[in-house]
Design a protein around this motif. Structure first.
Motif, PDB file in Angstrom:
ATOM      1  N   ARG A   1       8.570   9.338   7.620  1.00  0.00           N
ATOM      2  CA  ARG A   1       8.592   8.808   6.265  1.00  0.00           C
ATOM      3  C   ARG A   1       8.430   9.824   5.181  1.00  0.00           C
ATOM      4  O   ARG A   1       8.854   9.849   4.154  1.00  0.00           O
ATOM      5  CB  ARG A   1       7.945   7.588   6.060  1.00  0.00           C
ATOM      6  N   ASP A   2       7.299  10.455   5.508  1.00  0.00           N
ATOM      7  CA  ASP A   2       6.776  11.273   4.446  1.00  0.00           C
ATOM      8  C   ASP A   2       6.906  12.957   4.566  1.00  0.00           C
ATOM      9  O   ASP A   2       6.441  13.656   3.877  1.00  0.00           O
ATOM     10  CB  ASP A   2       5.085  11.291   4.612  1.00  0.00           C
TER      11      ASP A   2
ATOM     12  N   ARG B   1      11.807   6.754  -1.792  1.00  0.00           N
ATOM     13  CA  ARG B   1      11.256   6.391  -0.579  1.00  0.00           C
ATOM     14  C   ARG B   1      10.857   4.916  -0.631  1.00  0.00           C
ATOM     15  O   ARG B   1      11.155   4.020   0.423  1.00  0.00           O
ATOM     16  CB  ARG B   1       9.782   7.149  -0.372  1.00  0.00           C
ATOM     17  N   SER B   2      10.355   4.474  -1.714  1.00  0.00           N
ATOM     18  CA  SER B   2       9.893   3.135  -1.818  1.00  0.00           C
ATOM     19  C   SER B   2      11.109   2.230  -1.897  1.00  0.00           C
ATOM     20  O   SER B   2      11.149   1.043  -1.322  1.00  0.00           O
ATOM     21  CB  SER B   2       9.085   2.944  -3.253  1.00  0.00           C
TER      22      SER B   2
ATOM     23  N   GLN C   1       9.235  16.165   3.712  1.00  0.00           N
ATOM     24  CA  GLN C   1       9.836  16.493   2.538  1.00  0.00           C
ATOM     25  C   GLN C   1      10.285  17.859   2.848  1.00  0.00           C
ATOM     26  O   GLN C   1       9.624  18.813   3.334  1.00  0.00           O
ATOM     27  CB  GLN C   1       9.321  16.292   1.288  1.00  0.00           C
TER      28      GLN C   1
ATOM     29  N   GLU D   1      16.589  12.264   1.755  1.00  0.00           N
ATOM     30  CA  GLU D   1      15.956  10.786   2.298  1.00  0.00           C
ATOM     31  C   GLU D   1      16.737  10.195   3.220  1.00  0.00           C
ATOM     32  O   GLU D   1      16.369   9.803   4.296  1.00  0.00           O
ATOM     33  CB  GLU D   1      15.689   9.895   0.764  1.00  0.00           C
TER      34      GLU D   1
ATOM     35  N   PRO E   1       7.845  14.700  -8.119  1.00  0.00           N
ATOM     36  CA  PRO E   1       7.028  13.636  -7.242  1.00  0.00           C
ATOM     37  C   PRO E   1       7.633  12.259  -7.585  1.00  0.00           C
ATOM     38  O   PRO E   1       7.867  11.406  -6.582  1.00  0.00           O
ATOM     39  CB  PRO E   1       5.710  14.134  -7.611  1.00  0.00           C
ATOM     40  N   LEU E   2       7.968  11.887  -8.724  1.00  0.00           N
ATOM     41  CA  LEU E   2       8.425  10.725  -9.269  1.00  0.00           C
ATOM     42  C   LEU E   2       9.622  10.278  -8.559  1.00  0.00           C
ATOM     43  O   LEU E   2       9.805   9.035  -7.921  1.00  0.00           O
ATOM     44  CB  LEU E   2       8.627  10.541 -10.764  1.00  0.00           C
TER      45      LEU E   2
ATOM     46  N   ASP F   1      12.345   1.886   1.584  1.00  0.00           N
ATOM     47  CA  ASP F   1      11.604   1.019   2.413  1.00  0.00           C
ATOM     48  C   ASP F   1      11.884  -0.597   2.152  1.00  0.00           C
ATOM     49  O   ASP F   1      11.740  -1.173   3.255  1.00  0.00           O
ATOM     50  CB  ASP F   1      10.114   1.018   1.849  1.00  0.00           C
TER      51      ASP F   1
ATOM     52  N   ARG G   1      10.892  11.562  -5.681  1.00  0.00           N
ATOM     53  CA  ARG G   1      10.696  11.272  -4.404  1.00  0.00           C
ATOM     54  C   ARG G   1       9.806   9.988  -4.015  1.00  0.00           C
ATOM     55  O   ARG G   1      10.513   9.060  -2.973  1.00  0.00           O
ATOM     56  CB  ARG G   1       9.770  12.315  -3.770  1.00  0.00           C
ATOM     57  N   GLU G   2       9.005   9.575  -4.481  1.00  0.00           N
ATOM     58  CA  GLU G   2       8.306   8.236  -4.476  1.00  0.00           C
ATOM     59  C   GLU G   2       9.283   7.134  -4.748  1.00  0.00           C
ATOM     60  O   GLU G   2       9.260   6.106  -3.957  1.00  0.00           O
ATOM     61  CB  GLU G   2       7.021   7.941  -5.385  1.00  0.00           C
ATOM     62  N   LEU G   3      10.119   7.234  -6.039  1.00  0.00           N
ATOM     63  CA  LEU G   3      11.222   6.144  -6.009  1.00  0.00           C
ATOM     64  C   LEU G   3      11.926   5.890  -4.866  1.00  0.00           C
ATOM     65  O   LEU G   3      12.228   4.856  -4.365  1.00  0.00           O
ATOM     66  CB  LEU G   3      11.839   6.573  -7.394  1.00  0.00           C
TER      67      LEU G   3
END
Length: 512
Positions: free
Chosen positions: A451-452, A156-157, A454, A404, A149-150, A160, A152-154
């Protein structure tokens, strides 16, 4: 051996050298002209190590480099044999400075108390395996799943931040920082110390595997010394909360149980070496992979159309253009590799990137084939008891990055640029990777939920049985009663890869 002599196993040299230089190997054999000219700090090696040593792979697979003072090994089977025997071929020199530094720089390092000791990378038996076993659990696929999860979030952000710009340097704007952030989180480094450690990590690479000029050595030594001291302070901070998450805290807890196995000096050295090992290899590998894929637009489009191909594409990228070009070993007793005598004390540069292009193991080795069924045989992670422990963390990060990019920027392309690399023997990746696209064509402008989305990540080596290659039946020819011959071709009209021993086709026959 004379210029005209035939190859002789008994002489300890399996090749006939051509024009000879004045140089001699430690065994007395003349050094060939190509071997005398070999210089891994030249741009040719940095740009394409397998191509730079193609001549050796084909004509002189093991040669002595007088410029480097190392025997250089270039073929797959020879390198695998070296990795397999870590008693005869000690890893103890893997982290030695390949370019000896001057007295002033050494004095600077001493002033900081720099004492980088053995780590899992360069430790001999019998100490190595007990430590490896003690510290292995956080690297299992089950434990690594926690970090997905970390990552993936990194990913995506960071995308962005530039997705509407139409242009980005992926190294500077994403691929350098995210693997370092993930590495520091994996190690358990407190957030407030991350920025400082980021600044120091590159100096360690240059100090160990590079060739800093005499006037640069003192500055590098100060940076490495500061890195060493700061790593010690962070480790002391970790000791105050040993139950916190992180591999270093895990090591601290293991030290309480096995103080003779996990020592203070070992933890300090691993704190420093672990940051570089977990960060730069993944950052470089991802940059190399994106560059390679965008240089093959049709392959890139296949990934965009079918994200299920990403795990094996990662393996083929690691094979074809990996982030670790070469590694090192030290010969502990007189021995032979590939028919060449190697005296005790010989230093070896094992060019794993060359092994990954060895036609003796990989058919059409220079072909970039994301459906290659033995791509994961590559030696980018090493082999044997010293194989990279973090390989599956790197695989996971690379898969998420590619997923991504292919989902959100399928129209991305390489900008016109000249790629540059930090001159060193072992770690390679472009210093910059400029890409561009038309922001008006961003898929998520028409599909806000994109965007979300996966794709499941495969943590570990992909199975060759999961790889399918699309073909079409071009012709059916009856050859006997109930038997037909099929001619299969690629849907895009391009040649299919050559058949190799063991190749087969699974035919699923439905009802008529």
């Amino acid at each position: 051996m004379s210029d005209t002599a035939m190859p002789s196993r008994t002489s300890g040299c399996p090749v006939a050298h051509g024009a000879l230089s004045a140089e001699r190997t430690p065994t007395g054999c003349p050094v060939s002209q190509r071997a005398a000219e070999f210089d891994p700090f030249e741009d040719g090696y940095q740009q394409d190590p397998p191509e730079y040593v193609r001549w050796a792979r084909e004509q002189e697979p093991i040669f002595y480099s007088p410029k480097l003072g190392y025997w250089v090994i270039t073929r797959y089977d020879d390198i695998k044999a070296v990795f397999r025997d870590n008693l005869t071929f000690s890893p103890s020199n893997a982290l030695e400075k390949i370019t000896p530094t001057g007295e002033e720089a050494n004095a600077v390092l001493a002033s900081y108390g720099f004492a980088l000791n053995r780590t899992l990378v360069n430790e001999d038996e019998p100490a190595h395996m007990p430590r490896r076993r003690a510290l292995m659990d956080p690297f299992t696929p089950e434990a690594l799943k926690h970090h997905e999860p970390l990552v993936r979030e990194l990913a995506r952000s960071y995308v962005d931040r530039f997705i509407d710009d139409g242009r980005a340097d992926l190294v500077d704007q994403m691929l350098w920082e995210i693997p370092l952030t993930v590495a520091l989180h994996f190690l358990g480094v407190p957030e407030e110390d991350m920025d400082t450690l980021r600044k120091y990590s590159i100096a360690h690479t240059v100090n160990t595997w590079g060739r800093p000029k005499p006037e640069e050595q003192v500055a590098v030594a100060h940076a490495v010394g500061n890195f060493w001291q700061y790593a010690g302070k962070v480790l002391d901070k970790m000791r105050q909360d040993p139950d916190a998450p992180g591999w270093m805290q895990y090591g601290i807890r293991k030290q309480m149980q096995h103080p003779e196995v996990v020592t203070d000096s070992y933890l300090h050295s691993m704190m420093m070496a672990g940051i570089v090992a977990a960060h730069e290899t993944t950052a470089n590998a991802t940059a190399n992979a994106v560059k390679l894929l965008l240089q093959h637009p049709q392959v890139w489009q296949e990934l965009c159309d079918d994200p299920g191909l990403i795990p094996n594409a990662v393996e083929e990228c690691l094979r074809h253009n990996g982030s670790v070009a070469a590694w090192r070993r030290l010969v502990t007793k007189d021995t032979q590799v590939g028919g060449v005598d190697l005296p005790a004390g010989s230093r070896l540069l094992i060019v794993t990137s060359s092994a990954n292009h060895d036609e003796g193991h990989f058919a059409d080795a220079d072909l970039f084939d994301i459906r290659r069924d033995n791509a994961s045989d590559h030696l980018t992670f090493g082999y044997g008891s010293h194989q990279c422990m973090g390989k599956n963390l790197a695989r996971m990060e690379m898969q998420i990055f590619l997923e991504e990019f292919t989902r959100r920027l399928p129209h991305m392309r390489l900008s016109e640029q000249r790629f540059s690399y930090v001159p060193n023997t072992s770690f390679r990746g472009p210093e910059h990777l400029w890409v561009e696209w038309d922001p008006r064509a961003n898929p998520e402008r028409a599909n806000a939920g994109l965007r979300d989305v996966q794709v499941p990540v495969r943590i570990g080596e992909p199975s060759a049985h999961a790889i399918a290659r699309p073909v079409v039946v071009e012709r059916v020819t009856p050859v006997a009663d109930g038997i037909v011959r099929l001619r299969l071709v690629s849907p895009d009209g391009k040649p299919l890869p050559r058949w190799t021993p063991g190749s087969h086709i699974d035919v699923e026959c439905g009802s008529p």
